[in-house]
Scaffold this active site. Structure first.
Site, PDB file in Angstrom:
ATOM      1  N   HIS A  17      -5.465  -4.022  -1.664  1.00 62.72           N
ATOM      2  CA  HIS A  17      -5.295  -3.044  -2.748  1.00 62.72           C
ATOM      3  C   HIS A  17      -5.250  -3.698  -4.125  1.00 62.72           C
ATOM      4  CE1 HIS A  17      -4.816   0.699  -0.445  1.00 62.72           C
ATOM      5  NE2 HIS A  17      -4.294  -0.080   0.483  1.00 62.72           N
ATOM      6  N   LYS A  49     -12.544  -0.765  -0.229  1.00 59.76           N
ATOM      7  CA  LYS A  49     -11.713   0.073  -1.096  1.00 59.76           C
ATOM      8  C   LYS A  49     -12.355   0.132  -2.486  1.00 59.76           C
ATOM      9  CE  LYS A  49      -7.431  -0.297   1.523  1.00 59.76           C
ATOM     10  NZ  LYS A  49      -7.933  -0.906   2.766  1.00 59.76           N
ATOM     11  N   SER A  94       0.782  -1.237   0.000  1.00 58.27           N
ATOM     12  CA  SER A  94       0.000   0.000   0.000  1.00 58.27           C
ATOM     13  C   SER A  94       0.809   1.280   0.000  1.00 58.27           C
ATOM     14  CB  SER A  94      -0.961  -0.002   1.189  1.00 58.27           C
ATOM     15  OG  SER A  94      -0.252  -0.118   2.403  1.00 58.27           O
TER      16      SER A  94
END
Length: 395
Positions: free
Chosen positions: A212, A243, A184
């Site tokens: 991610h 996310k 990240s």
């Protein structure tokens, strides 16, 4: 004598944060987390959100959330093992398993909860956990909760991982290798094919936290396992629903037996109320959207490549990023914070990341490009980068 209720020891520690210049006041967002937002009363281009696909305020997700509330209420009313397991929770897990091309999925209340709950449930005393040195804080905390022994290998260094395996693997019953899928802070991708080769050579299980990578890599955002075509060779694949998916929650994808065991030993599942219906309804809509089109992931990658290229032309250092996470490496901590502050004054919100989150001297502002940005917004943001970069002698 001071009053115990004054919490003097905390006051002292807060003062220390202020003295070090790292005390923070939360920015206040007025409205949805979109490409351009009102932050602390000012309109700015937002380059700090994990809302990769723009789903957090997508009309179809909002509609699905409202419909779920109308039918199921605002909360599930219990943990899943008692009476908080609604048919929509079951439906979501089936849908995610199909999407991820895995046998089964177990949904948790957050990505952090996945790591806090799963790592300790699947390892025990007499086992070994081997972890990449740049793994996310939630992995580090999850590993601490396990009774297994721990070892760390240098970031994405396969020779160092094999060194640990040669030195220690034979002394343990089971061995679990843990890595982020996408890291990240730097935006680089784990060397999953090489990790899997080593894991199979030394009879180890593999665990990938794809927070991610979920909704970003792989076909229509199926993640790093799909990106590298490693289905069936990664034992525990962790995804986030907060996310790219735009809502809240996390999940562990893998085998049916993994799901059966976590249902009995995953502590966040056993002791915390299940996801609210609105979240589940919206997540299902997001998975349906991703399953039906590559439009959102295509736009995300187009924007990311465009933005990276423009910053590169100006001479900014974007490190080893291979994903939409684009760090602009400044170096000095104080200069990084000053750079971020000046960017905000000029209408671009990009958060500073400094020690201890990243190593000393590698301070950076981390740009999160999304599918929701227009090219015009990115061009404006790059112009601000150029102006502030020149002002501060970075380019």
């Amino acid at each position: 004598m001071s009053n115990v209720h004054e919490l003097k020891y905390l006051q002292d520690q807060v003062q220390e944060l202020k003295d070090q210049g790292v005390y923070r006041v939360l920015p206040i967002l007025e409205g949805a987390n979109e490409a351009e937002v009102i932050l602390n009363g000012k309109k700015v281009i937002n380059l700090s959100s994990n809302n990769y696909l723009g789903f957090a305020s997508h009309p179809k997700l909002k509609k699905a959330a409202i419909e779920a509330v109308e039918k199921y209420g605002v909360g599930s009313g219990a943990v899943r093992t008692i009476i908080g397991n609604m048919d929509i929770h079951e439906e979501l897990e089936k849908k995610l398993a199909v999407f991820k091309r895995e046998e089964a999925v177990m949904v948790f209340q957050s990505g952090f909860n996945c790591n806090a709950g799963a790592i300790q449930a699947i390892t025990n005393k007499g086992d070994l956990i081997i972890s990449d040195e740049l793994n996310h804080a939630s992995i580090i905390d999850g590993v601490k909760l396990s009774k297994a022994d721990k070892a760390v290998y240098k970031h994405s260094d396969m020779a160092d991982l094999e060194r640990v395996l040669i030195e220690r693997r034979s002394k343990y019953e089971n061995c679990l290798i843990i890595t982020d899928g996408v890291f990240s802070m730097d935006g680089d991708i784990a060397k999953l094919p090489e990790i899997v080769e080593l894991a199979e050579k030394y009879n180890c299980m593999t665990y990938v936290d794809d927070a991610h990578g979920s909704g970003v890599l792989g076909e229509s955002g199926r993640g790093t396992v799909d990106h590298f075509h490693l289905h069936g060779r990664i034992d525990f694949s962790i995804g986030t629903l907060s996310k790219a998916i735009g809502v809240i929650g996390g999940y562990v994808a893998g085998s049916k037996v993994m799901k059966e065991w976590l249902l009995h030993r995953g502590r966040p599942l056993l002791f915390s109320t299940s996801l609210p219906p609105a979240a589940v309804g919206a997540i299902m809509e997001a998975v349906d959207l991703l399953s039906s089109t590559t439009e959102y992931t295509d736009r995300l990658w187009h924007n990311a490549r465009f933005f990276k290229a423009e910053l590169g032309k100006l001479g900014f250092n974007t490190g080893a990023s291979e994903t939409p996470i684009t760090p602009v490496i400044v170096g000095d901590e104080a200069k990084t914070v000053a750079f971020s502050k000046r960017m905000l004054e000029m209408g671009v919100f990009v958060s500073p990341i400094v020690f201890p989150t990243v190593p000393k001297g590698t301070g950076r502002v981390r740009c999160m490009v999304t599918a929701g940005h227009t090219e015009e917004q990115l061009v404006r943001a790059v112009a601000v980068f150029e102006q502030v970069g020149k002002e501060m002698g970075l380019i």
